[in-house]
Enzyme design. Structure first.
Site, mmCIF file in Angstrom:
data_model
loop_
_atom_site.group_PDB
_atom_site.id
_atom_site.type_symbol
_atom_site.label_atom_id
_atom_site.label_comp_id
_atom_site.label_asym_id
_atom_site.label_seq_id
_atom_site.Cartn_x
_atom_site.Cartn_y
_atom_site.Cartn_z
ATOM 1 N N HIS A 56 1.182 -4.705 -0.390
ATOM 2 C CA HIS A 56 0.371 -4.689 -1.610
ATOM 3 C C HIS A 56 -1.122 -4.583 -1.321
ATOM 4 O O HIS A 56 -1.914 -4.483 -2.254
ATOM 5 C CB HIS A 56 0.604 -5.924 -2.494
ATOM 6 C CG HIS A 56 1.971 -6.009 -3.077
ATOM 7 N ND1 HIS A 56 2.248 -6.745 -4.221
ATOM 8 C CD2 HIS A 56 3.149 -5.458 -2.703
ATOM 9 C CE1 HIS A 56 3.535 -6.648 -4.508
ATOM 10 N NE2 HIS A 56 4.103 -5.877 -3.588
ATOM 11 N N HIS B 205 13.988 -0.542 -2.768
ATOM 12 C CA HIS B 205 13.332 0.194 -3.851
ATOM 13 C C HIS B 205 12.407 1.257 -3.270
ATOM 14 O O HIS B 205 11.817 1.072 -2.195
ATOM 15 C CB HIS B 205 12.577 -0.738 -4.807
ATOM 16 C CG HIS B 205 11.457 -1.525 -4.209
ATOM 17 N ND1 HIS B 205 10.170 -1.035 -4.086
ATOM 18 C CD2 HIS B 205 11.419 -2.788 -3.705
ATOM 19 C CE1 HIS B 205 9.382 -1.961 -3.550
ATOM 20 N NE2 HIS B 205 10.116 -3.034 -3.300
ATOM 21 N N GLU C 1 10.580 -1.549 -9.072
ATOM 22 C CA GLU C 1 10.492 -2.953 -8.680
ATOM 23 C C GLU C 1 9.053 -3.448 -8.701
ATOM 24 O O GLU C 1 8.784 -4.579 -9.111
ATOM 25 C CB GLU C 1 11.090 -3.144 -7.283
ATOM 26 C CG GLU C 1 11.306 -4.601 -6.889
ATOM 27 C CD GLU C 1 10.066 -5.267 -6.292
ATOM 28 O OE1 GLU C 1 10.014 -6.504 -6.253
ATOM 29 O OE2 GLU C 1 9.137 -4.527 -5.869
ATOM 30 N N GLU C 2 8.115 -2.593 -8.291
ATOM 31 C CA GLU C 2 6.719 -3.012 -8.245
ATOM 32 C C GLU C 2 6.102 -3.144 -9.640
ATOM 33 O O GLU C 2 4.981 -3.623 -9.775
ATOM 34 C CB GLU C 2 5.901 -2.034 -7.401
ATOM 35 C CG GLU C 2 6.330 -1.924 -5.941
ATOM 36 C CD GLU C 2 6.083 -3.188 -5.124
ATOM 37 O OE1 GLU C 2 5.709 -4.225 -5.708
ATOM 38 O OE2 GLU C 2 6.275 -3.140 -3.907
ATOM 39 N N ASP D 296 9.861 2.836 -5.164
ATOM 40 C CA ASP D 296 8.528 2.847 -5.748
ATOM 41 C C ASP D 296 7.609 1.964 -4.921
ATOM 42 O O ASP D 296 8.055 1.068 -4.196
ATOM 43 C CB ASP D 296 8.568 2.385 -7.200
ATOM 44 C CG ASP D 296 9.008 0.931 -7.339
ATOM 45 O OD1 ASP D 296 10.034 0.573 -6.730
ATOM 46 O OD2 ASP D 296 8.342 0.153 -8.049
ATOM 47 N N ASP E 45 7.108 -1.967 2.465
ATOM 48 C CA ASP E 45 7.533 -2.440 1.139
ATOM 49 C C ASP E 45 7.664 -1.275 0.174
ATOM 50 O O ASP E 45 6.707 -0.893 -0.476
ATOM 51 C CB ASP E 45 6.510 -3.460 0.636
ATOM 52 C CG ASP E 45 6.899 -4.102 -0.674
ATOM 53 O OD1 ASP E 45 8.078 -4.044 -1.045
ATOM 54 O OD2 ASP E 45 6.002 -4.655 -1.337
#
Length: 452
Positions: free
Chosen positions: A418, A86, A150-151, A88, A119
């Site tokens: 994150h 992904h 996805e996030e 995003d 990520d």
């Protein structure tokens, strides 16, 4: 060293440069002001895949963020492999807490720092490296699917899978969005917890009151909320909500987490102990967990001597494999509604859910995966669970029930996905890309030598 391993090493400088360009794009779909950046990110990914040799590249959307689908047809009789990542990323938080600018890729001590460096823009880089190493002509069909939300929980993924099912159909699905046991030891993810969250509001008054006039007689909402949230765990830190599912750890051939590793991997402060009972793996992979991830109340800067009439909190729950996320959310709601202190009014607003998933990591394809990991990493892969959630894996499994699903990744315990100072170990990127390139060769019946 096989020719293919050398080819991966040859293409890595260009892949890293492309990764750095992607990191510079602030593709935060959760921020409406930066949604044009997500579109720009999709266009950049589409361009990279076209230049890599994919003949059919499209940007698609089904009411959500733009995703990219690229396809290279399979030779006659060969399988098709779907490679997922992904583009995003999570919001960066306070840039002042980063050691370098969050959207300016910076190398320090063999790690590339920046939001999305691991990520999951490194997942895109892994797929690019594997495809380029084959000179754009792998012995299997390859479809690359790069999602854009996805996030944010992949809300439109089910629609994407339905609308583009034929384009995404594959015999093997490789999802490059997970973790490794360490920077030197790879993991194959074989179980993931699900997710359910809600917002709970507690009300005790229809307006604020002077705390000196009524404190000690009338309960304030924030104190009631704190007591309610404290009741989600027992004194040992185990989840105290009835009716939740526990499973067994998926796979047992893995090293145990030592107390020292837990402390070093998490940044646990001196004197702060672990919570819960059972092994670390059991608590992380196979038991439910509940976390309070946000509270709305009066900020300290605006505080006065007032009994607060209402307060809210967001509660996040992880669901063990084998459990049902909706059933668990209902159990959490019942607990919150039935444990209101002092007769406080409690309102629970349900949020997102995502199902857990357990993978049967046996059979010929997984045998091939373990073999190429051993070659690329110089170490056997650990079959590991993941405490976090990737809910879309269950959606892939439902959409393509005959496909083998492999969950790999380019993260390691120091990645800090994150969080501030997210980073990618550049050695892990090379090993992950090598393993994927070798897997494409193996699935196509090749020995890792590249045709001239």
């Amino acid at each position: 060293m096989s020719d293919l391993v050398a080819k991966v090493r040859d293409v890595l400088p260009s892949v890293r440069a492309d990764l750095e360009d992607l990191v510079r794009i602030q593709s935060v779909w959760a921020d409406p002001a930066r949604r044009p950046e997500v579109q720009r990110s999709a266009e950049a990914v589409s361009k990279l895949l076209s230049e890599a040799g994919f003949g059919d590249v499209r940007i698609v959307s089904e009411g959500g963020a733009p995703a990219v689908i690229a396809h290279h047809p399979a030779p006659p009789g060969a399988p098709t492999v779907l490679l997922y990542a992904h583009h995003d990323v999570q919001p960066e938080g306070d840039p002042a807490q980063w050691d370098s600018a969050p959207f300016e890729p910076t190398e320090r001590d063999g790690r590339l720092f920046g939001r999305g460096s691991a990520d999951d823009k490194a997942g895109i880089a892994t797929h690019l490296a594997a495809f380029r190493a084959h000179g754009g002509a792998p012995p299997v069909g390859v479809t690359v699917f790069v999602e854009g939300e996805e996030e944010s929980g992949s809300p439109s993924l089910k629609r994407l899978l339905a609308a583009h099912r034929d384009a995404l159909a594959a015999d093997v699905i490789v999802i490059a969005d997970s973790d490794n046991w360490s920077a030197e030891i790879p993991s194959l993810t074989v179980s993931l917890r699900g997710l359910a969250d809600c917002v709970v509001e507690v009300a005790t008054l229809d307006h604020g009151l002077h705390s000196g006039m009524w404190g000690g007689v009338v309960p304030d909402a924030l104190s009631a909320l704190v007591r309610l949230l404290a009741g989600l765990h027992d004194d040992d830190g185990n989840v105290a909500v009835e009716g939740l599912h526990e499973s067994d750890v998926a796979g047992r051939d893995f090293p145990e987490y030592t107390p020292a590793r837990v402390r070093s991997d998490t940044g646990l402060l001196d004197g702060v102990g672990q919570i819960g009972s059972g092994s670390v793996a059991q608590r992380l992979w196979a038991k439910p967990a509940i976390t309070v991830i946000g509270i709305d109340t009066t900020p300290i800067a605006q505080a006065s001597n007032t009994l607060i009439p209402r307060a809210r909190a967001k509660v996040s729950m992880r669901v063990a494999p084998g459990g049902d996320a909706a059933t668990h959310l209902a159990a959490l709601t019942r607990h919150l509604e039935s444990h209101a202190p002092w007769g406080a009014h409690v309102t629970v607003t349900p949020g997102d859910i995502g199902e857990p998933y357990a993978i049967d990591a046996t059979g010929p394809v997984y045998d091939q995966v373990r073999a190429v990991f051993r070659q690329a990493w110089g170490h056997d892969a650990v079959d590991a669970g993941v405490g976090g959630s990737i809910p879309f894996i269950a959606e892939f499994a439902a959409a393509f029930p005959e496909a083998e699903i492999l969950v790999t990744g380019v993260e390691d315990p120091d990645t800090q996905a994150h969080s501030i100072n997210e980073s990618l170990d550049l050695g892990v990127l090379e090993r992950a890309a090598t393993a994927e390139a070798l897997l494409l060769a193996s699935l196509g019946g090749s020995d890792g030598e590249v045709a001239p």
